[in-house]
Write an enzyme that holds these catalytic residues in place. Structure first.
Site, PDB file in Angstrom:
ATOM      1  N   TRP A  21      22.790 -26.207  66.948  1.00  0.00           N
ATOM      2  CA  TRP A  21      22.750 -25.083  67.906  1.00  0.00           C
ATOM      3  C   TRP A  21      21.294 -24.738  68.264  1.00  0.00           C
ATOM      4  O   TRP A  21      21.013 -24.315  69.378  1.00  0.00           O
ATOM      5  CB  TRP A  21      23.454 -23.874  67.279  1.00  0.00           C
ATOM      6  N   HIS A  22      20.369 -24.961  67.306  1.00  0.00           N
ATOM      7  CA  HIS A  22      18.966 -24.622  67.567  1.00  0.00           C
ATOM      8  C   HIS A  22      18.350 -25.505  68.650  1.00  0.00           C
ATOM      9  O   HIS A  22      17.372 -25.118  69.277  1.00  0.00           O
ATOM     10  CB  HIS A  22      18.122 -24.744  66.289  1.00  0.00           C
ATOM     11  N   GLY A  23      18.903 -26.688  68.824  1.00  0.00           N
ATOM     12  CA  GLY A  23      18.349 -27.543  69.873  1.00  0.00           C
ATOM     13  C   GLY A  23      18.751 -28.982  69.705  1.00  0.00           C
ATOM     14  O   GLY A  23      19.225 -29.395  68.649  1.00  0.00           O
TER      15      GLY A  23
END
Lengths: 472, 303
Positions: A325-327
């Protein structure tokens, strides 16, 4: 618009606060809400009109899906609407954040390469998408109540949290929008807001940006670090991330308080945690709650019977997804998986009911968290492995050549904040506790003024860095 | 205290304090930005880059008509000894051409500068990063209150109390330590490597743009190749020649080149006592260099 910019602090926020107060006074809570919605739209529009259109479309779509979902009592139909809503939200994230990441992985699987357009992802997409995923699921489960498009749009787009959280549930904010605090209570909230904005601003501008200078310099010259230098640079990044994100969260909390709205705290002295599970109860609390309620629990349910093994597997999968989700990078996935495995081990350890001395448990936790943040910060996995290797004792243990070579010449401006920040990160008193205990005294007035002035001096010294979590 | 009173008192005090700090700094005007600077004398305090950037907004173009543009190699060349032009030494310790271009831009915003002495040395174009702060026009706001201004005051007070030494003069020259020392690692690596010098493409482009800008303003340039001590120069003669050949095509009619690595200055380079590290010169030798620059600058004056 950065919270730590002069434009936000001296123009946008005061103007909106004043306009909101006037709207509330002469037009009631609906006019106040309209003012907040307009302000949020103006705030978000600064990131580009294309982004604004996407946000508005996402808000309208999710609102419509919930309306259709609750309009029927047929379980199957309700489920279909939920699946449609979740798929569309995940699809939106995939399209803007992950499509290229997966496309680049195709040749590794022996499949032909696919060239896709590289869209810059809209500011805050991860946050407003997850906020609406929570809304969808809550309404499906009957925990949440559908609201008008006007309320839904105000809640989702609320400018204090749209870009980097905290992730909030509709149930905690919408009632406050409908009947916000008034009178003396509202004034006290405004005072608390100003106080915590000053705290957050100082955390970000004075502390985080000073740690960033050390960390950025170190991570750009990792070729031949001594063990001591590797620890200094990695800890500097861990502390930068903490002060940056908790500073941002404080400013978000404070901004919301100015409008009589309380949003949940996101940090609670995370570096005092004595286990990984405790760490996640103290670090990015709103994300941890999302992972538990909306990832871990559903995954565990699909596995049937909850055993120690299925629970461990669900934890690792949920944390892997949270990492992603962070990237779109393998480093984030590995970061999530590392925490997932550590949490699973922690669950197992708790079964044995053997307690380590607090200092030992704290130290193990801190070392692990620091190592995981090295992976999080590194541009790719080989670099992360290299840096992690430098953290281990090796022949070149105590040298400081790289540190001296890469640090800025104006050391004194960086060293003092770094020193104070290192101490403050391990003080159990958090901004949220300070705000709760806040009283409108002369001392607090002086402290707020000093923090604001100090921050202004630092802000005026260099162009403020973006908040780290703006990138996610 | 009542909440309303607290809110008004806190916000009012914060604004008043910020205003007071700005007003005080405006009045003190450490960098000579807010008042007429004719005949004034200003020194460098605090961060050298910030100070020279801000001094160049008004003090330098008002009082000087030539700029010495370079790195630490030329930082201690005493510009006050140059008689043909009133010259300000903009050179920075560890500085590169990108940083210098940002400073020169400030000085050129006002009229007054008509000549420039430009260093021709590979170190000057070996990087393009800002070493301390990014030198953008936004820094000017910092003259009303910033951490760099705080450290400049601290530096000024310490100098006044005799705790620190003022190494800069009003011409911007830095009379740094003269004791023998080891060559800094970057320079050492640069001079030890085989073949041509490594050139940072962005820095080199910035160098050429700087030359163009000076020419566009009608400023004549004296290109100066600084003297490198013989033991360091001999193995790199060809590399220096190649480097110089990249730059000379950009010279305009009327510009001059002073090559202090030429045979004429061999005795200067042969004496190790003239250097602290083989590249940076001790004051007596620097005076010889400055005298040569002065002579050449005098020629620039003549049509």
């Amino acid at each position: 618009m950065l919270f730590s910019s002069f434009a936000y602090l001296t123009l946008f926020l005061p103007v909106v606060a004043l306009a909101y107060a006037l709207c509330r006074r002469f037009g009631g809570s609906t006019a106040g809400q309209a003012c907040l919605l307009l302000a949020s739209v103006v705030f978000y529009a600064q990131s580009g009109s294309r982004n604004l259109l996407l946000l508005l479309a996402s808000i309208a779509f999710n609102w419509l899906v919930v309306r259709r979902m609750v309009a029927t009592t047929v379980d199957r139909t309700r489920q279909l609407w939920l699946v449609l809503g979740l798929t569309a939200n995940v699809g939106l994230l995939l399209a803007f954040k992950y499509l290229n990441f997966f496309a680049e992985a195709l040749p590794l699987l022996g499949l032909p390469a696919v060239a896709l357009p590289n869209w810059a992802f809209p500011l805050g997409i991860s946050f407003f998408t997850l906020t609406q995923v929570m809304y969808l699921v809550d309404c499906y489960q009957g925990i949440g109540t559908p609201v008008s498009l006007f309320r839904h749009a105000t809640f989702v787009s609320f400018f204090p949290y749209i870009t980097s959280g905290p992730l909030v549930r509709a149930e905690s904010v919408i009632p406050q929008l409908q009947s916000p605090a008034a009178g003396e209570e509202r004034l006290l909230m405004a005072c608390q807001g100003v106080f915590i904005i000053a705290l957050g601003l100082a955390k970000k501008i004075v502390l985080a940006d000073s740690f960033a200078q050390v960390a950025d310099a170190g991570f750009s010259a990792t070729a031949a670090l001594s063990t001591a230098e590797a620890w200094i640079f990695s800890l500097a990044y861990s502390l930068q991330l903490y002060f940056d994100f908790s500073g941002y969260s404080d400013m978000a909390l404070g901004s919301a308080l100015l409008f009589g709205i309380r949003i949940p705290q996101n940090f609670n002295a995370p570096y005092l945690a004595a286990s990984i599970s405790e760490f996640w109860q103290r670090w990015h609390i709103s994300l941890s709650q999302f992972i538990t309620n909306y990832l871990y629990t559903p995954i565990l349910r699909t596995m049937g019977r909850a055993t120690l093994w299925t629970s461990a597997l669900a934890t690792v999968i949920a944390m892997g997804i949270a990492g992603l989700w962070h990237g779109p990078a393998l480093t984030f996935v590995v970061f999530g998986l590392m925490h997932g495995v550590a949490l699973a081990i922690n669950q197992r350890w708790r079964k044995y009911k053997r307690k380590l001395p607090w200092v030992v448990a704290w130290l193990i936790t801190l070392v692990f968290v620091n190592a995981a943040f090295v992976v999080f910060r590194s541009p790719d996995l080989p670099s992360a492995m290299h840096m992690l290797g430098q953290l281990l004792p090796h022949p070149h243990t105590g040298g400081m050549d790289t540190l001296i070579g890469v640090l800025p010449i104006s050391l004194s401006l960086v060293l003092q904040p770094v020193l104070y920040g290192t101490i403050l990160a391990f003080v159990p008193l958090t901004s949220a506790q300070l705000t709760d205990r806040f009283r409108p005294t002369l001392l607090n007035c002086a402290l707020t003024c000093v923090l604001l002035l100090l921050s202004a001096l630092y802000m005026n010294s260099a162009v403020a860095k973006r908040f780290v979590y703006f990138a996610f | 205290m009542k909440t309303r009173t607290w809110l008004i008192a806190t916000l009012g005090s914060a604004v008043a304090l910020a205003g007071l700090v700005a007003l005080l700094n405006f009045k003190l005007d450490l960098y000579g930005m807010f008042s007429d600077q004719t005949g004034q004398s200003r020194l460098v305090y605090g961060d050298e880059r910030v100070a020279k950037f801000l001094l160049s907004t008004r003090y330098v173009p008002t009082n000087f008509n030539a700029l010495l543009i370079g790195s630490s190699v030329s930082a201690n060349w005493n510009a006050g000894l140059i008689e043909s032009y009133r010259t300000y030494n903009e050179s920075l310790n560890g500085g590169n051409v990108v940083e210098q271009a940002a400073i020169v831009d400030q000085a050129l915003e006002r009229s007054g500068v008509s000549a420039a002495v430009l260093l021709v040395h590979p170190y000057f174009t070996s990087s393009h990063n800002f070493e301390t702060v990014e030198l953008t026009p936004r820094i000017k706001l910092g003259a009303l209150g910033s951490t760099s201004l705080l450290s400049a005051y601290k530096n000024a007070v310490n100098i006044r109390l005799g705790r620190e030494e003022q190494t800069y003069d009003r011409f911007g020259s830095n009379n740094f330590a003269t004791a023998a020392r080891k060559l800094n690692p970057r320079l050492a690596k640069m001079l030890a490597a085989d073949g041509d010098f490594e050139i940072d493409a962005i820095a080199m482009q910035s160098y050429f743009r700087l030359i163009d800008k000076l020419h566009q303003r009608g400023i004549r340039i004296l290109f100066v190749v600084p003297p490198t001590s013989t033991p360091l120069l001999t193995p790199k003669l060809e590399a220096f020649a190649h480097y110089q050949a990249l730059i000379t095509p950009h010279m305009a009619a009327g510009d001059l080149l002073l090559d202090l690595n030429s045979a004429e200055y061999a005795s200067l380079r042969d004496n190790p006592e003239n250097y602290t590290d083989g590249v940076h010169m001790r004051p007596p030798a620097a005076r010889v260099v400055v005298a040569a620059i002065d002579r050449e600058l005098g020629k620039l004056r003549r049509p």
